[in-house]
Structure formats: C-alpha cells, structure tokens
Design a protein around this motif. Sequence first.
Motif, mmCIF file in Angstrom:
data_model
loop_
_atom_site.group_PDB
_atom_site.id
_atom_site.type_symbol
_atom_site.label_atom_id
_atom_site.label_comp_id
_atom_site.label_asym_id
_atom_site.label_seq_id
_atom_site.Cartn_x
_atom_site.Cartn_y
_atom_site.Cartn_z
ATOM 1 N N GLY A 1 -21.267 9.616 -34.909
ATOM 2 C CA GLY A 1 -20.914 10.714 -35.799
ATOM 3 C C GLY A 1 -22.111 11.353 -36.480
ATOM 4 O O GLY A 1 -21.964 12.027 -37.501
ATOM 5 N N ARG A 2 -23.295 11.169 -35.912
ATOM 6 C CA ARG A 2 -24.495 11.686 -36.576
ATOM 7 C C ARG A 2 -24.893 13.075 -36.093
ATOM 8 O O ARG A 2 -25.850 13.651 -36.562
ATOM 9 C CB ARG A 2 -25.644 10.695 -36.355
ATOM 10 C CG ARG A 2 -25.297 9.340 -36.960
ATOM 11 C CD ARG A 2 -26.320 8.302 -36.610
ATOM 12 N NE ARG A 2 -27.557 8.531 -37.330
ATOM 13 C CZ ARG A 2 -28.695 7.902 -37.058
ATOM 14 N NH1 ARG A 2 -28.751 7.031 -36.088
ATOM 15 N NH2 ARG A 2 -29.777 8.163 -37.758
ATOM 16 N N HIS B 1 -15.048 11.068 -39.188
ATOM 17 C CA HIS B 1 -16.405 10.732 -39.592
ATOM 18 C C HIS B 1 -16.395 9.982 -40.920
ATOM 19 O O HIS B 1 -15.933 10.522 -41.921
ATOM 20 C CB HIS B 1 -17.253 11.998 -39.722
ATOM 21 C CG HIS B 1 -17.468 12.694 -38.411
ATOM 22 N ND1 HIS B 1 -16.537 13.545 -37.869
ATOM 23 C CD2 HIS B 1 -18.489 12.626 -37.537
ATOM 24 C CE1 HIS B 1 -16.989 13.983 -36.705
ATOM 25 N NE2 HIS B 1 -18.169 13.445 -36.486
ATOM 26 N N ALA C 1 -17.969 11.817 -44.025
ATOM 27 C CA ALA C 1 -17.721 13.256 -43.865
ATOM 28 C C ALA C 1 -17.937 14.045 -45.158
ATOM 29 O O ALA C 1 -17.809 13.516 -46.258
ATOM 30 C CB ALA C 1 -16.306 13.475 -43.368
ATOM 31 N N GLY D 1 -18.446 16.709 -40.406
ATOM 32 C CA GLY D 1 -18.827 15.299 -40.543
ATOM 33 C C GLY D 1 -20.126 15.092 -41.308
ATOM 34 O O GLY D 1 -20.606 13.973 -41.407
ATOM 35 N N PRO E 1 -23.277 16.073 -40.418
ATOM 36 C CA PRO E 1 -24.189 15.465 -39.440
ATOM 37 C C PRO E 1 -25.660 15.573 -39.843
ATOM 38 O O PRO E 1 -26.031 16.462 -40.597
ATOM 39 C CB PRO E 1 -23.938 16.303 -38.181
ATOM 40 C CG PRO E 1 -23.529 17.642 -38.695
ATOM 41 C CD PRO E 1 -22.738 17.366 -39.939
#
Length: 313
Positions: free
Chosen positions: A90-91, A118, A121, A160, A162
């Motif tokens: 989830g990065r 995520h 998030a 998310g 990121p």
Amino acid sequence: MSAPTSPSAPGRVDGVRMTGLSRSFATPQGPVHAVRGVDLAIGVGETVALLGPNGAGKSTAIEMLLGLTTPDSGTVTVLGRDPSTAVAAGRVGAMLQTGSLIRNVHVREIVAMMAALHPGARDVDETLALTGLDGIARHWTHKLSGGQIQRVRFALAIAGDPELLVLDEPTVAMDVEGRRAFWATMRTLAERGTTILFATHHLEEADAYADRVVLLAHGRVVADGPPTEVKAVVGSRTIRATLPDVDPASLDRLPGVTASERRGDAVLLRCSDSDAALRALLADHPEARDLEVRGVGLEEAFVQLTVDREDDR
Ligand SMILES: Nc1ncnc2c1ncn2[C@@H]1O[C@H](COP(=O)(O)OP(=O)(O)OP(=O)(O)O)[C@@H](O)[C@H]1O
Ligand SMILES: [Mg+2]
C-alpha cells in the motif's frame, strides 16, 4: 508532515530505480521494442516528469514499475523493494492512463473503499477536499463527466496516503480549473515529501511542476535533468547562411556551434550560443550572406530530439 528529502541524502531508500530495463512486445508486424535499456533513479521526495511522444514507452515503463508488466531484462525496484511487494504494502498510489470506475456507488463511497484497503490511509474527507470532490461526494460514479472521473481516479490514487505517486497523463480531460486545482494538490503532496512520477505530453506542465524532466523517445532516455537544462538542450537556435565554398565540418569548431550541415549553397549551424556563433562566423567568413537566426520552439525542438532517433525503430 515531512519535509522534502534530498534525493542524494546518504542512506535514503531509493524512490524508484530502473537498471537496464527493457520490454518488447510481439506483434504481427514483428517485435516492438517499447522500452530499451532504461536506467533511471528517482530519489525519495523528487517530482519527476516523464515526457515523450506517443509510443515512446512511458506507459510501458510505468507498468513495469507498478509490477503490472514483467521486464524482459533489467531490474526495477520501488522504495527499495520489488514493485509488487511495494504495491501490495500500500505504499504506492497510481493513476493509469486508462481505467473506469465501479458503477452504482457514490463518489465518497468509492474513495472510502480505497482508503479502507490501506492501513495508514488519508482521511476520506481530506482526500475529497484535496481533489475538489467535496461538492460531488454524493454523486453516482456512472453519472460523472470525463473531467470528474479523472478527479475521482486521482482521489483513488492518493486515498491511501502513498509514499510514491505514479500518474500516467493525469490531466487528460481536465478543464483549466481542474488542472489548476490538480497541480495545487500535487504541490502540497510534493511539499509533504511524496515522491511523484508523472507522464505527460505537456512541456509546460513538466516545466512548472517537476524538479526533473526525463525525456523518452523510442524506448530510450534521450534527456534527463532539471527543466531548465532540458530546455537548454532542446531549446537551441539555428543559423542559416549562404556560404558555398566552406566545408561545414570546419564550422563545427566555431564557439557556440554544436552541429553543422550543408544544404546546397547554404550551411545550417545548430547553436548552443547563437550570438557567439554569429560573431565568429562573420569574423572567419565575411563573405557569408542571407543570414538567418531562427529560434527553435520548445515543441519543435522536442519533436526534433525525438525523431532524430528514427533509426532506433
Ligand atoms: N500490450 C502491447 N502489445 C503490443 N504492443 C504494445 C503493447 N503495449 C505497448 N505496446 C507498444 O509499445 C510502444 C510503447 O507504448 P507505450 O504505451 O509505452 O507508449 P507511451 O509513451 O505511453 O505512449 P502514449 O503517449 O501514446 O501514451 C508502442 O509502440 C505500443 O504500440
Ligand atoms: Mg502512455
């Protein structure tokens, strides 16, 4: 909130590292070498624009860095890991060039679904505000305009929170206001330390928003540097002069001249410094006539730089 990190800071994990990355596709007309031997390192916190004409290999390179396409040779790592691992963790947030939204849900719901996937998030309302969707949060996804769909796709990419954001031609279909709001949000994310790679056809977007421009043509990197440097490479001037009896190769040595060629009675000099070149040309060859100095526009120079490699096909 973390400050942008210098890409050269020692000990920092790489944002993206591509080494000798290649990918071909078999087609009925023979193999298409979409990406050939790309080396590219993007530091954590950098904002990099990937520029290049249609078919240059931008999307193929992006798909490899997201683990969606496997390279034929070479390697790619994302945040120091294998792409699939980084994405699964989830990065990485991504907005691909094409894609549709699930139907029969509200804008807020689809963003909330993505956030739920995520662990760390971003707050859903914050995502909606950052992407200008707060006014249409209760609209159905299947009743949105093209530009609104793009905004939702952007919201899904950042939902998310990121560390790396990868966007393939994100502003296509957005109107002027949509683009302005989009880039304002991108600035905010970059200032918070998000590493960003975006593909675009718009030189002015790359110029205004990227720390660095990587120009791809026929699957290869043909220029890589700060926008001002890349503009200097592609933004050259040309001198044309009638000068029948001079070997153009001798003109290559004039200050400010980077290349020369003959066209009938005329010579064409491509220049890094056309003022210096013109002075030197007239000093050495006072017989030169019909002098023209022409600025090569960025768009034109960009096309020039990319068609020069036609032999790569
Ligand atoms: N799945 C595929 N099968 C066959 N050829 C492909 C495939 N994907 C890409 N190609 C070819 O690889 C080349 C690079 O395509 P790619 O989509 O990476 O270019 P691009 O730089 O993203 O172009 P655009 O600006 O049009 O989006 C093109 O010649 C394309 O036709
Ligand atoms: Mg593409």
